[in-house]
Design a protein around this motif. Structure first.
Motif, PDB file in Angstrom:
ATOM      1  N   GLY A 231       0.803  -1.215   0.000  1.00  0.00           N
ATOM      2  CA  GLY A 231       0.000   0.000   0.000  1.00  0.00           C
ATOM      3  C   GLY A 231       0.836   1.265   0.000  1.00  0.00           C
ATOM      4  N   VAL A 232       1.987   1.235   0.652  1.00  0.00           N
ATOM      5  CA  VAL A 232       2.873   2.404   0.642  1.00  0.00           C
ATOM      6  C   VAL A 232       3.320   2.708  -0.786  1.00  0.00           C
ATOM      7  CG1 VAL A 232       5.083   3.342   1.445  1.00  0.00           C
ATOM      8  CG2 VAL A 232       3.628   2.051   3.020  1.00  0.00           C
ATOM      9  N   GLU A 233       3.645   1.683  -1.556  1.00  0.00           N
ATOM     10  CA  GLU A 233       4.050   1.885  -2.954  1.00  0.00           C
ATOM     11  C   GLU A 233       2.876   2.373  -3.796  1.00  0.00           C
ATOM     12  OE1 GLU A 233       6.326   2.151  -6.448  1.00  0.00           O
ATOM     13  OE2 GLU A 233       6.896   2.155  -4.344  1.00  0.00           O
ATOM     14  N   LEU A 234       1.674   1.863  -3.536  1.00  0.00           N
ATOM     15  CA  LEU A 234       0.495   2.348  -4.261  1.00  0.00           C
ATOM     16  C   LEU A 234       0.290   3.839  -4.001  1.00  0.00           C
ATOM     17  CD1 LEU A 234      -1.988  -0.586  -3.555  1.00  0.00           C
ATOM     18  CD2 LEU A 234      -0.609  -0.208  -5.616  1.00  0.00           C
ATOM     19  N   MET A 235       0.457   4.232  -2.748  1.00  0.00           N
ATOM     20  CA  MET A 235       0.341   5.643  -2.394  1.00  0.00           C
ATOM     21  C   MET A 235       1.433   6.460  -3.084  1.00  0.00           C
ATOM     22  SD  MET A 235      -0.373   5.246   1.669  1.00  0.00           S
ATOM     23  CE  MET A 235      -1.845   4.487   2.332  1.00  0.00           C
ATOM     24  N   ALA A 236       2.675   5.964  -3.053  1.00  0.00           N
ATOM     25  CA  ALA A 236       3.794   6.676  -3.667  1.00  0.00           C
ATOM     26  C   ALA A 236       3.592   6.821  -5.175  1.00  0.00           C
ATOM     27  CB  ALA A 236       5.107   5.966  -3.362  1.00  0.00           C
TER      28      ALA A 236
END
Length: 154
Positions: free
Chosen positions: A54-59
């Protein structure tokens, strides 16, 4: 709305582009989406996507925000960096295959030097994730990378 391909907005290639499309963007925020497919690059054996992705999706959503603004102004899309995240929370261990995730990024701070902070959320039925992302987009990214490389070569 835009019709720019994600590959033209993100400095990622091929399977590393994890979001599916941009739903909307304006001066301060972006909404993107992803349907979790069971055969993705980071999927678990049961087809789910680990919540930490999810952090990568946000980034990537924040990168798409920057890419949309660059294209809208007629500028080239520049490289940016995720410096870190604070307060990542998620109410599930993994996003189940077939989930329709909506990613929302809201710019809360951005200065002239390229430092920025975005409040990000991922939602779907039964799913809530949030984090604050610290990002950096150098004004002249290619020159910044060249200077960094030269300082390491010395």
């Amino acid at each position: 709305m835009n019709d720019w391909p994600l590959a033209e907005l993100l400095p990622h290639a091929g399977d590393m582009i994890l979001i599916d499309r941009i739903l909307a963007f304006d001066d301060e925020q972006i909404r993107t989406c992803l349907t979790v497919r069971p055969d993705g690059l980071f999927n678990l054996p049961d087809g789910s996507l680990p919540a930490w992705v999810g952090v990568e999706l946000m980034a990537q959503s924040v990168a798409a925000f920057a890419g949309c603004h660059a294209r809208h102004k007629g500028n080239p899309v520049e490289l940016g960096f995720l410096l870190g995240t604070r307060k990542f929370t998620c109410n599930v261990e993994a996003f189940p295959a077939g989930s329709e995730l909506t990613i929302h990024g809201l710019r809360s701070l951005e200065d002239d030097n390229g430092m920025g902070v975005f409040e990000c959320h991922i939602t779907a039925p039964g799913i809530e994730a949030s984090a604050r992302l610290n990002v950096f987009r150098p004004p002249q990214a290619s020159q910044y990378l060249q200077q960094s490389k030269e300082s390491h070569d010395d």
